[in-house]
Scaffold this active site. Structure first.
Site, short mmCIF file in Angstrom:
data_model
loop_
_atom_site.label_atom_id
_atom_site.label_comp_id
_atom_site.label_asym_id
_atom_site.label_seq_id
_atom_site.Cartn_x
_atom_site.Cartn_y
_atom_site.Cartn_z
N ASP A 340 0.94 -1.20 -0.16
CA ASP A 340 0.21 0.08 0.12
C ASP A 340 0.64 1.65 0.63
O ASP A 340 1.93 1.25 0.61
CB ASP A 340 -0.34 -0.07 1.28
CG ASP A 340 -1.97 0.48 1.58
OD1 ASP A 340 -2.20 1.86 1.09
OD2 ASP A 340 -2.88 0.44 0.94
N ARG A 342 -0.21 4.18 0.29
CA ARG A 342 -1.34 5.77 0.07
C ARG A 342 -1.05 6.64 1.70
O ARG A 342 -1.41 7.94 1.53
CB ARG A 342 -2.65 4.81 0.27
CG ARG A 342 -3.75 4.70 -0.71
CD ARG A 342 -4.23 4.27 -0.50
NE ARG A 342 -4.71 2.93 0.16
CZ ARG A 342 -5.97 1.96 0.95
NH1 ARG A 342 -7.12 2.63 0.66
NH2 ARG A 342 -5.71 1.00 1.23
#
Ligand SMILES: [Zn+2]
Length: 430
Positions: A340, A342
């Site tokens: 991830d 983000r």
């Protein structure tokens, strides 16, 4: 065939472009009359405007330029001679339909680090500077809209939400205030939030964009960067000013973009059902006297991009044994190098911008989002996972993998052989 507009001759093109390349790393040549920015200062004139327009480089006091990722398209249209590089926007009648009242969080240089809280108020608070010729552009815009969404119409038909003529019109539209927010990064506080040295942050940003902004390394005096990345949009249901009142029930969904599901209804994940359920519950909260907010972040495919995301889908479905909840995260990491990208660390900035102190209902299963919000000093009362009947069959792999990895759920969590048994649809090869 040329794609360049036929009505623009070469003379005009040359007028629109600038024949000299001015290196912004030479500070005796540019930024010579730039106003200082004191991030977090209470008086907006003392804080200073963020000037990232390029019409007068003497005035520029930030690295990068406006429009986030669209800055490249602006450059392209200038290159093609389609519009003049010294364009100064006429801001008449562009003011917000509703002003965000300044909040305590605006005056803490570490509380909001990835947007300019004065970004919507440029036309009023910096009027004396605009009047003397400074080209200051808003980085936030606020307007009104009606949302017409098939899932909400279905919910009205089922009696799950009612037409009240106020939040939901008789035409079954949801009335909202929408707020578009461009990224504005205050680099010292960004570095602090990531527990890294500002110099290291600036160097790596410079290197890993192929040397896009030399000032990151040559001009340590310039502390603000407008990065060429996607923006965010907040949709508010009910009264905007109620967001900062902890005694008024607040329902919130912080949603990261998933174009395939959000827009096209692709069934491999739960993104659109989660988004529309969040919208429905935000509207419902507003109908019973509370307020709702849905924030949409352009962080496609866990900020790894859609190409990486589709490569992962293929890798998941082609692996030995087929798509499986047990190997969901591992396959992403194999392709992308990380599960991830983000970085939810910036996400609460939008919530702090509106002065949110307490979220009564948070529609999210993500621990990263939960932890980031709590760390930002915002209280969360209830966490809500997506209702089981809204999960598409092929998205069971994603949802069970997330629950098994520790995402929040009020339901059961699978492990071992029961997790192995959660399988996705086979790839329909062409
Ligand atoms: Zn998705």
């Amino acid at each position: 065939m040329s794609q360049v507009p036929a009505n623009i001759n070469e003379k005009k093109r040359r007028e629109h472009r600038n024949s000299h390349v001015i290196l912004t790393s030479h500070f005796n040549k540019v930024f010579s009359k730039s106003l200082p920015i004191t991030w977090g200062a209470k008086d907006p004139m003392e804080r200073g405007p963020v000037i990232a327009t390029l019409s007068n480089l003497d005035n520029k006091n930030a690295i990068g330029s406006h429009s986030g990722s669209y800055t490249i398209y602006r450059a392209l249209s200038i290159a093609a001679g389609a519009f003049p590089r010294d364009h100064k926007p006429d801001l008449e009648n562009t003011d917000p339909t509703e002003f965000v009242a300044p909040q305590e969080s605006w005056f803490d240089p570490e509380k909001i680090v990835s947007l300019d809280p004065w970004g919507a108020h440029v036309n009023s608070v910096f009027k004396p500077l605009l009047d003397t010729g400074y080209n200051i552009q808003p980085t936030i815009a606020i307007t009104q809209a009606h949302l017409n969404i098939p899932e909400i119409r279905e919910s009205i038909a089922k009696g799950n939400i009612k037409v009240d003529g106020k939040i939901i019109t008789t035409a079954k539209d949801i009335k909202v205030t929408k707020v578009a927010i461009e990224p504005v990064w205050y680099l010292p506080s960004i570095a602090k939030r990531f527990h890294i040295d500002e110099g290291v942050l600036r160097k790596v940003l410079f290197q890993e964009t192929g040397g896009m902004f030399p000032e990151l390394v040559t001009r340590p005096d310039l502390k603000v960067l407008l990065p060429p990345i996607g923006s965010s949009t907040a949709y508010i249901f009910g009264s905007m000013k109620d967001l900062s009142n902890p005694n008024i029930e607040l329902t919130c969904r912080v949603h990261d973009e998933c174009n395939g599901s959000d827009v096209f209804g692709s069934d491999i994940c739960t993104c659109r059902p989660y988004l529309t359920y969040g919208i429905e519950d935000a509207a419902r909260t507003a109908q019973r006297g509370g307020v709702g907010i849905v924030v949409y972040f352009r962080k496609e495919g866990r900020a790894l991009g859609e190409v990486t995301k589709f490569l992962v889908y293929n890798a998941r479905k082609r692996q030995k044994g087929g798509d499986s909840a047990a190997t969901y995260f591992h396959r992403t990491e194999c392709v992308a190098g990380v599960q991830d990208a983000r970085f939810q660390e910036f996400m609460p900035d939008v919530l702090n911008y509106f002065g949110i102190k307490k979220i009564h209902n948070l529609h999210s299963m993500s621990n990263m989002k939960y932890d980031a919000i709590v760390k930002a000093g915002i209280e969360i009362v209830n966490r809500l996972s997506i209702p089981d009947d809204l999960i598409p069959a092929d998205a069971q792999v994603e949802i069970e993998a997330k629950k098994a990895s520790g995402y929040f759920t009020s339901g059961s969590v699978k492990s071992g052989s029961t997790l192995d048994q959660v399988k996705g649809r086979k790839l329909e090869e062409k």
